[in-house]
Design an enzyme around this catalytic site. Structure first.
Site, PDB file in Angstrom:
ATOM      1  N   ASP A 134      -6.007  40.451  19.703  1.00  0.00           N
ATOM      2  CA  ASP A 134      -5.796  39.073  20.196  1.00  0.00           C
ATOM      3  C   ASP A 134      -6.387  38.005  19.305  1.00  0.00           C
ATOM      4  O   ASP A 134      -6.069  36.836  19.437  1.00  0.00           O
ATOM      5  CB  ASP A 134      -6.427  38.922  21.581  1.00  0.00           C
ATOM      6  N   ASP A 151       6.876   6.085   9.882  1.00  0.00           N
ATOM      7  CA  ASP A 151       6.597   5.027  10.832  1.00  0.00           C
ATOM      8  C   ASP A 151       7.487   4.847  12.059  1.00  0.00           C
ATOM      9  O   ASP A 151       8.517   5.467  12.214  1.00  0.00           O
ATOM     10  CB  ASP A 151       6.437   3.705  10.079  1.00  0.00           C
ATOM     11  N   ASP A 172      -5.604  -1.668  15.673  1.00  0.00           N
ATOM     12  CA  ASP A 172      -5.016  -1.603  14.343  1.00  0.00           C
ATOM     13  C   ASP A 172      -4.955  -0.141  13.925  1.00  0.00           C
ATOM     14  O   ASP A 172      -5.970   0.564  14.028  1.00  0.00           O
ATOM     15  CB  ASP A 172      -5.901  -2.391  13.352  1.00  0.00           C
ATOM     16  N   LEU A 180      -6.109  -1.872   6.154  1.00  0.00           N
ATOM     17  CA  LEU A 180      -6.400  -1.641   4.745  1.00  0.00           C
ATOM     18  C   LEU A 180      -7.206  -2.776   4.135  1.00  0.00           C
ATOM     19  O   LEU A 180      -7.906  -2.592   3.141  1.00  0.00           O
ATOM     20  CB  LEU A 180      -5.088  -1.453   3.969  1.00  0.00           C
ATOM     21  N   GLY A 210       0.818  -1.222   0.000  1.00  0.00           N
ATOM     22  CA  GLY A 210       0.000   0.000   0.000  1.00  0.00           C
ATOM     23  C   GLY A 210       0.842   1.258   0.000  1.00  0.00           C
ATOM     24  O   GLY A 210       0.575   2.188  -0.755  1.00  0.00           O
ATOM     25  N   LYS A 256     -10.785  -2.043   3.637  1.00  0.00           N
ATOM     26  CA  LYS A 256     -11.057  -1.160   2.499  1.00  0.00           C
ATOM     27  C   LYS A 256     -10.932  -1.926   1.189  1.00  0.00           C
ATOM     28  O   LYS A 256     -11.698  -1.716   0.244  1.00  0.00           O
ATOM     29  CB  LYS A 256     -10.085   0.025   2.531  1.00  0.00           C
ATOM     30  N   GLU A 257      -9.921  -2.825   1.144  1.00  0.00           N
ATOM     31  CA  GLU A 257      -9.692  -3.583  -0.091  1.00  0.00           C
ATOM     32  C   GLU A 257     -10.868  -4.517  -0.385  1.00  0.00           C
ATOM     33  O   GLU A 257     -11.286  -4.668  -1.537  1.00  0.00           O
ATOM     34  CB  GLU A 257      -8.389  -4.386   0.032  1.00  0.00           C
ATOM     35  N   TYR A 260      15.319  -3.419  14.861  1.00  0.00           N
ATOM     36  CA  TYR A 260      14.075  -3.835  14.208  1.00  0.00           C
ATOM     37  C   TYR A 260      13.329  -4.896  15.021  1.00  0.00           C
ATOM     38  O   TYR A 260      12.235  -4.661  15.534  1.00  0.00           O
ATOM     39  CB  TYR A 260      14.355  -4.329  12.777  1.00  0.00           C
ATOM     40  N   ARG A 278      -1.706 -10.069   8.685  1.00  0.00           N
ATOM     41  CA  ARG A 278      -0.400 -10.618   9.045  1.00  0.00           C
ATOM     42  C   ARG A 278      -0.605 -11.395  10.327  1.00  0.00           C
ATOM     43  O   ARG A 278      -1.488 -11.045  11.140  1.00  0.00           O
ATOM     44  CB  ARG A 278       0.595  -9.488   9.321  1.00  0.00           C
ATOM     45  N   HIS A 286       2.129   5.019  11.080  1.00  0.00           N
ATOM     46  CA  HIS A 286       1.137   4.101  10.508  1.00  0.00           C
ATOM     47  C   HIS A 286       0.427   3.255  11.558  1.00  0.00           C
ATOM     48  O   HIS A 286      -0.517   2.542  11.244  1.00  0.00           O
ATOM     49  CB  HIS A 286       1.812   3.192   9.469  1.00  0.00           C
TER      50      HIS A 286
END
Ligand code: GDG
Length: 735
Positions: A689, A142, A382, A386, A30, A389-390, A88, A283, A166
């Site tokens: 002001d 991110d 989350d 996405l 994405g 939406k997909e 990571y 995932r 993200h």
């Protein structure tokens, strides 16, 4: 010429080494798609990790990698195995990820991880510094890179830096548990614009900034030293056309052209035409609530046993971060759950759960979306999600039901989906039943709305909105910073004042000469103020004007007997030396072309709001938005419109949940300029002001001493804390 630089942990290409040769394949994710419009042409560069550690890159290919990446507009940050372990898999995924997703118990506060995170963030910052100039626009992505904005800003103060998170930003109560919380916040504050998916994440962040760093926050602006940092929400969209068109194409494929998976799905439908397929795609991550979903499915089949053999749950769990122990445990838990439930409930003709633990090619993803009657997504937390939406984008005949967790950022925009709390099994079981039995017309009605929204606010619009906002902020950065009136500034002003022969003073009233009062009529002038104004009125070589948005009746009552010069109702009426008020301006509309796109951009970013176009005005309605968010956007719109129309004959009316822009010819800037044109002044002073005073600050000539009461965004040269300090200036003027 300025360049656009994008920085993320991973580059948007995947490197593969086959038979000692190097290949780069563009990623289809994405982010990579969304950034296409930003990352195109020769004037942009994407900096990130290539996916290969130093140890994995053969000596002979070191140089070739740079050439291959450069062909894709990319440049790598060199990371070794230890970096990846500590920064990571360690700090990013064992500290920040669980904490920001409210899994406090999984969050590991390891000094070693933190040290590595700092070191690697510095490597990213160094790579940016090496490749950029002062006028470049830098967009950092991110949670892996939260310290980079400050590291870059310190070395390159003039660069324009944006940051987008993200994942969720957690509430202050969670965030405060992080041992390095201040460093993370100040790291982020190196950016000029910080973006989140939702308003909730934005307000959590602002609350942490306010409470942990004690910084002044006004609406969505943070004041840090002489900088203003803008914080905003930009809900990420998808490449709608890509998903919609792929679904159309897949639906048209016949016979052997259909994929193996599609053939299997077709067979299933043929064999059991009234069975419903329920799909879930994530995932394999504990934040996605996969185990809970499987448990809830079992509960549903127990509560509504009539649906046994009538529904099938397809779970696609994509392998992720399998080096992190928590993910290995989760994998085992899900394997066992699926095994147990299938073992207990399967019949000769039916397996309740089809479970795939792998990543599928894009075409298969589309097959799953288009063949499933229901998408069931139950993240416990989350950032956006996405997949929701997909799924909607692929429903070319507009049928299909989306069941979505309230805890996903996308739930904010997708009210027409069936929203559930993933912890409530009762509700989920009932919602599954509702989804299975939902009439087609209702499905179509719901999805029509969702598709319109997703098509309109797609990922390209998202990226462009962020970039436009960043660029706009970059241009205005300098203009907003005013200097505080301290003793030395006051000294300078007073020297000019004393030297001048012909002075012109403009004083706003409410919030400047007098404090606000709940009942405006009670904010009448006190004795001290009358005394000071009397003295100024009688001072040789001084022309004083009170300039206010107040009605003329009130000012006539308070000040006419004193014969002060007055301009009221923002410049419609004027009175001099005790004369009755007369009209200063006649009231006029080709301005709509300019305002309409601004209002549209607010509609895009504020679900539930809409524009009403009248003959001589444009109104933005926000009654149907989230109340807090709507109010916040209204305030923001007000500010945007104010600066936009400062040189036009327009005014903004703040109604009840509606904001209206009207042609009016009237503002304080115009009025004060007219007065200025009547004489020859060698000292011009304007103080106020609120936003209506900005017209004065902008329109009066450069030599004017313009003063903002308060430190909000302003075009004024100076700022001063409050009415008490204003009185001190008046006292100096009459000394
Ligand atoms: C993070 C935040 C936020 C999934 N399986 C396959 C596959 N996918 C694609 C989907 C979708 C993407 O992966 C997953 O995106 P999500 O948004 O659902 O979740 P995260 O990966 O956790 O992403 C999240 C996002 O960043 C963006 O800001 O929404 O909240 O956690 O696009 O289609 N694609 C292919 N095969 C698969 O098997 N080809």
């Amino acid at each position: 010429m300025s360049k656009t630089i994008i920085i993320s942990n991973r580059l948007p290409v995947q490197l593969q080494i086959n038979d000692e040769s190097l290949f780069a394949k563009p990623s289809v994710g994405g982010l990579a798609t969304g950034m296409k419009s930003v990352h195109s042409g020769g004037e942009s560069l994407w900096i990130g990790w290539s996916g290969l550690t130093d140890e994995q890159i053969p000596e002979a290919l070191v140089e070739e990698i740079d050439t291959v990446l450069a062909e894709h507009g990319c440049s790598k940050v060199k990371l070794n195995k230890n970096d990846i372990e500590g920064y990571y898999f360690g700090f990013s995924n064992r500290t920040v990820w669980p904490l920001f997703h409210y899994f406090l118990e999984y969050s590991e506060f390891e000094l070693g991880f933190w040290e590595s995170y700092k070191e690697v963030n510095q490597k990213f910052a160094d790579a940016i510094l090496e490749k950029t100039n002062d006028d470049d626009i830098i967009w950092i992505h991110d949670y892996q890179l939260m310290l980079v904005p400050k590291m870059v800003k310190e070395k390159r103060p003039k660069a324009t830096i944006g940051f987008f998170l993200h994942i969720p930003f957690p509430s202050y109560e969670i965030f405060r548990t992080l041992p390095w919380r201040e460093e993370v916040l100040t790291g982020l504050l190196g950016a000029d614009l910080i973006g989140f998916h939702t308003y909730d994440y934005e307000r959590h962040f602002l609350s942490s900034v306010r409470r942990l760093l004690g910084l002044e926050v006004s609406f969505n602006d943070i004041y840090l030293e002489n900088r203003i940092i803008k914080v905003d929400s930009f809900p990420m969209g998808i490449d709608y056309d890509k998903f919609h068109n792929a679904a159309k194409k897949s639906n048209k494929l016949k016979g052997k052209h259909r994929s193996d998976l599609q053939i299997k799905l077709d067979e299933h439908k043929k064999f059991a035409p009234d069975t419903k397929l329920i799909v879930s795609i994530d995932r394999l991550d504990y934040s996605k609530g996969i185990a809970k979903r499987i448990n809830a499915f079992e509960y549903f089949l127990t509560k509504y046993p009539e649906y046994k053999e009538k529904v099938r749950l397809i779970i696609l769990a994509v392998p992720s971060r399998s080096n992190v122990p928590q993910y290995q445990l989760l994998k085992r838990e899900i394997d066992e759950l699926v095994g147990r439930i299938n073992g207990e409930l399967s019949t000769v003709n039916w397996t309740p759960i089809w479970y795939f633990y792998r990543s599928l090619p894009f075409e298969n993803l589309i097959d799953l979306y288009t063949s499933s009657d229901i998408a069931w997504l139950t993240p416990l937390r989350d950032g956006m999600n996405l997949v929701a939406k997909e799924y909607i984008a692929t429903r070319t005949d507009k049928t299909g039901v989306l069941i979505l967790s309230e805890m996903a950022g996308s739930a904010n925009e997708m009210n027409e989906a069936l929203l559930i709390n993933p912890n409530n099994f009762e509700q989920q079981a009932d919602t599954l039943k509702q989804a299975i039995t939902m009439p087609k017309e209702e499905q179509i009605a719901r999805n029509m709305f969702l598709q319109n929204w997703l098509k309109r606010y797609n990922v390209e619009v998202w990226a462009n909105e962020f970039m436009d906002s960043l660029k706009a902020h970059g241009t205005l950065k300098g203009a907003y910073v005013s200097q505080k009136i301290d003793e030395s500034a006051l000294d300078t002003i007073m020297r000019q004042y004393k030297k001048a022969k012909n002075r012109l003073l403009f004083f706003d009233y409410d919030g400047t000469l007098a404090d606000f009062h709940k009942d405006p009529q009670k904010a009448s002038p006190d004795k001290e103020l009358y005394g000071l104004l009397d003295k100024l009125q009688n001072q040789k070589g001084t022309t004083l004007f009170l300039i206010s948005g107040r009605d003329k009746e009130t000012f006539a009552r308070w000040f006419l007997p004193k014969k002060y010069n007055m301009i009221v109702e923002h410049g419609v009426w004027i009175s001099r030396n005790g004369e009755d008020f007369s009209m200063l301006e006649q009231v006029k509309g080709d301005w709509m072309k300019k305002i309409q796109p601004v209002l549209e951009s607010f509609v895009n970013r504020t679900p539930g709001s809409f524009i009403e176009q009248k003959n001589y005005s444009l109104a933005w309605h926000y009654r149907n938005t989230d109340p807090d968010f709507g109010q916040k956007r209204a305030t923001e719109l007000n500010t945007v419109l104010t600066s936009l129309i400062a040189n036009d004959d327009l005014s903004i009316l703040n109604g009840n949940k509606v904001m209206e822009v009207k042609s009016s010819n009237v503002n304080k800037g115009r009025a004060s300029s007219r007065i200025l044109g009547e004489g020859n002044y060698d000292f011009i002073f304007a103080i106020g002001d609120d936003w209506t005073d900005e017209f004065m600050f902008e329109e009066l000539p450069d030599e004017t001493i313009t003063v903002k009461v308060g430190i909000q965004k302003t075009q004024a040269k100076y700022n001063i804390e409050g009415t008490k300090r204003v009185r001190e200036i008046l006292k100096q003027f009459v000394k």
